[in-house]
Design an enzyme around this catalytic site. Structure first.
Site, PDB file in Angstrom:
ATOM      1  N   ARG A  47     -31.579 -29.955 -46.357  1.00 48.33           N
ATOM      2  CA  ARG A  47     -32.669 -29.402 -46.954  1.00 48.33           C
ATOM      3  C   ARG A  47     -33.712 -30.463 -46.326  1.00 48.33           C
ATOM      4  NH1 ARG A  47     -33.099 -33.547 -52.254  1.00 48.33           N
ATOM      5  NH2 ARG A  47     -32.193 -32.015 -53.190  1.00 48.33           N
ATOM      6  N   SER A 116     -31.002 -25.057 -59.421  1.00 47.37           N
ATOM      7  CA  SER A 116     -31.561 -26.002 -60.261  1.00 47.37           C
ATOM      8  C   SER A 116     -31.490 -25.893 -61.271  1.00 47.37           C
ATOM      9  CB  SER A 116     -32.684 -26.432 -59.351  1.00 47.37           C
ATOM     10  OG  SER A 116     -32.114 -27.089 -57.815  1.00 47.37           O
ATOM     11  N   LYS A 145     -38.065 -36.484 -55.817  1.00 44.53           N
ATOM     12  CA  LYS A 145     -38.571 -35.375 -57.167  1.00 44.53           C
ATOM     13  C   LYS A 145     -39.757 -36.128 -57.352  1.00 44.53           C
ATOM     14  CE  LYS A 145     -36.194 -31.699 -56.310  1.00 44.53           C
ATOM     15  NZ  LYS A 145     -36.012 -30.362 -56.221  1.00 44.53           N
TER      16      LYS A 145
END
Length: 218
Positions: A47, A116, A145
């Protein structure tokens, strides 16, 4: 003995690790990857949210030999082109990252496509769309997040008992060794852990600890 296929590895996976450059310096990428692999992650995702597609491809190319040696699938977050050009095993897409059918049209056959999801409705939609697996969360608030509240544990058993009968459901978001038992008791079978592994003093040992907790849960 014949080596397990990619599909078989996915079906057997319990612990999904992420090397997240929001938590790691780029020069620490290989070190953290080796530690997660040594600790026993079943899947590994790169990521790199503040990197462009070309840079993500280059980073994935650096990590792919380590994952190949360990027999662990490598997945790139967000960038279909980076997944295709680096030759990794899959791509993981968010809700706003386009249709899964479009992604598959750009990838070689057999490359994994994950999605997701943040609600039972999105989980069912990802199943209908043909996802190979889903992430479900964030269960708890997480710095990964920022601004997104945790969805809690209430829908976890429902999603696991419906969508999870058809494809792997990896619970994600604020999961740590300290709350893993609670998540498993709520119905989770598979988890993604990010900061709870990457911020450990000994990443490999922390990963082994989580593996043991998952094994004890059956």
């Amino acid at each position: 003995m014949k080596a397990p296929t990619l599909v078989e590895k996915l079906a057997a996976a319990r612990l999904y690790g992420i090397v997240d450059l929001g938590y790691l310096a780029e020069e620490d990428l290989e070190r953290a990857t080796r530690a997660l692999l040594a600790g026993g992650v079943d899947l590994l995702q790169l990521r790199a949210k503040n990197y462009d597609e070309s840079s993500s491809c280059a980073l994935a190319t650096r990590l792919l030999p380590l994952c190949r040696d360990a027999g662990v699938p490598l997945i790139v977050n967000d960038f279909v082109g980076a997944a295709r050009d680096s030759g990794v095993d899959g791509v993981h897409l968010g809700q706003d990252d386009g249709a899964l059918s479009e992604a598959r049209g750009r990838l070689d056959p057999g490359v994994l496509v994950g999605r997701s999801t943040h609600s039972p409705e999105q989980a069912r939609a990802a199943l209908a769309e043909g996802a190979d697996y889903i992430g479900f969360g964030p269960l708890f608030p997480t710095p990964t997040k920022l601004g997104r509240p945790g969805i809690g544990l209430e829908d976890l058993a429902t999603v696991q008992g419906t969508v999870g009968l058809r494809l792997p459901v990896f619970c994600i978001g604020g999961i740590k060794p300290s709350n893993l038992a609670e998540v498993l008791a709520a119905g989770a079978r598979r988890v993604v852990i990010v900061s709870g592994l990457l911020q450990a003093d000994d990443i490999a040992s922390r990963t082994r600890e989580v593996r043991e907790l998952l094994a004890d849960s059956g």
